[in-house]
Write a protein that holds these residues in place. Structure first.
Motif, short mmCIF file in Angstrom:
data_model
loop_
_atom_site.label_atom_id
_atom_site.label_comp_id
_atom_site.label_asym_id
_atom_site.label_seq_id
_atom_site.Cartn_x
_atom_site.Cartn_y
_atom_site.Cartn_z
N GLN A 1 -34.33 -8.52 16.89
CA GLN A 1 -35.61 -7.97 16.47
C GLN A 1 -35.45 -6.63 15.76
O GLN A 1 -36.13 -6.34 14.81
N SER A 2 -34.50 -5.83 16.23
CA SER A 2 -34.34 -4.47 15.69
C SER A 2 -33.20 -4.34 14.70
O SER A 2 -32.95 -3.24 14.20
N ALA A 3 -32.49 -5.42 14.42
CA ALA A 3 -31.35 -5.43 13.50
C ALA A 3 -30.28 -4.42 13.93
O ALA A 3 -29.74 -3.68 13.12
N MET A 4 -30.01 -4.39 15.26
CA MET A 4 -28.98 -3.49 15.79
C MET A 4 -27.82 -4.29 16.34
O MET A 4 -28.01 -5.37 16.90
N HIS A 5 -26.63 -3.74 16.19
CA HIS A 5 -25.42 -4.34 16.76
C HIS A 5 -25.51 -4.29 18.28
O HIS A 5 -26.10 -3.38 18.85
N LYS A 6 -24.89 -5.26 18.93
CA LYS A 6 -25.01 -5.36 20.39
C LYS A 6 -24.49 -4.13 21.13
O LYS A 6 -25.00 -3.79 22.18
N THR A 7 -23.50 -3.43 20.56
CA THR A 7 -23.02 -2.22 21.24
C THR A 7 -24.07 -1.11 21.21
O THR A 7 -24.22 -0.38 22.19
N LYS A 8 -24.81 -1.01 20.11
CA LYS A 8 -25.88 -0.01 20.04
C LYS A 8 -27.01 -0.35 21.02
O LYS A 8 -27.57 0.53 21.67
N VAL A 9 -27.32 -1.64 21.10
CA VAL A 9 -28.35 -2.08 22.05
C VAL A 9 -27.90 -1.76 23.47
O VAL A 9 -28.65 -1.21 24.27
N SER A 10 -26.65 -2.07 23.77
CA SER A 10 -26.11 -1.85 25.11
C SER A 10 -26.18 -0.38 25.51
O SER A 10 -26.60 -0.04 26.62
N ARG A 11 -25.79 0.50 24.60
CA ARG A 11 -25.84 1.95 24.88
C ARG A 11 -27.28 2.43 25.06
O ARG A 11 -27.56 3.25 25.93
N ALA A 12 -28.17 1.93 24.20
CA ALA A 12 -29.58 2.34 24.30
C ALA A 12 -30.19 1.86 25.62
O ALA A 12 -30.90 2.61 26.29
N VAL A 13 -29.89 0.63 26.00
CA VAL A 13 -30.39 0.08 27.26
C VAL A 13 -29.87 0.91 28.43
O VAL A 13 -30.63 1.29 29.33
N ALA A 14 -28.59 1.25 28.41
CA ALA A 14 -28.00 2.04 29.49
C ALA A 14 -28.67 3.41 29.59
O ALA A 14 -28.96 3.89 30.70
N GLU A 15 -28.95 4.04 28.46
CA GLU A 15 -29.58 5.36 28.49
C GLU A 15 -31.03 5.28 28.98
O GLU A 15 -31.47 6.10 29.79
N LEU A 16 -31.77 4.28 28.51
CA LEU A 16 -33.15 4.15 28.98
C LEU A 16 -33.19 3.78 30.46
O LEU A 16 -34.11 4.21 31.18
#
Length: 144
Positions: free
Chosen positions: A60-75
């Motif tokens: 949905q956000s056109a982000m690589h899975k590592t960026k998603v993973s880091r963002a999820v971990a921070e949130l």
């Protein structure tokens, strides 16, 4: 040999424009909540759609899975997001915003809408119509 002038090459111009707009908007959510672009995209994706998987968020956000993973971990660290393991497939996690995450999202929505409105107000009525229809036409032509 033919030369490509990047300054007039539409894909390059669109990339530069999107990046400039994104950087300008990022000042709002960075100053307000200290969010990075991937964190904002994750927050807004979940705020808009509710529960999603990390894979769906990335698409949905056109982000690589590592960026998603880091963002999820921070949130998750901020307690703005919770993970729930799928009952049928233990490898899949469903992500959702907590009350605090929803509150942050709710605070950001009017700011995002105001930013968009102010951005478009820099253009004439004809230019606004042209950019909105032109972007929609390109999205349609590219199957986005």
């Amino acid at each position: 040999m033919e030369i490509l002038e990047l300054e007039t090459f539409l894909p390059y111009r669109l990339y530069r424009l999107a990046d400039a707009v994104s950087r300008e908007f990022s000042k709002i959510y960075r100053d307000r909540h200290g969010l990075t672009r991937p964190e904002w995209r994750t927050l807004s994706g979940l705020g808009q759609r509710g529960t999603m998987t990390a894979t769906a968020l990335g698409e949905q956000s056109a982000m690589h899975k590592t960026k998603v993973s880091r963002a999820v971990a921070e949130l998750e660290r901020r307690r703005w997001l919770v993970r729930t393991t799928d009952e049928n497939d233990r490898r899949v996690e469903h992500l959702a915003l907590t009350k605090a995450g929803l509150a942050a999202y709710g605070e950001m929505v009017p700011l995002a809408k105001a930013f968009e409105r102010e951005l478009l107000e820099r253009l004439s009525t004809e230019e606004r119509t042209a950019i909105v229809s032109g972007v929609a036409a390109l999205e349609g032509a590219l199957g986005e």
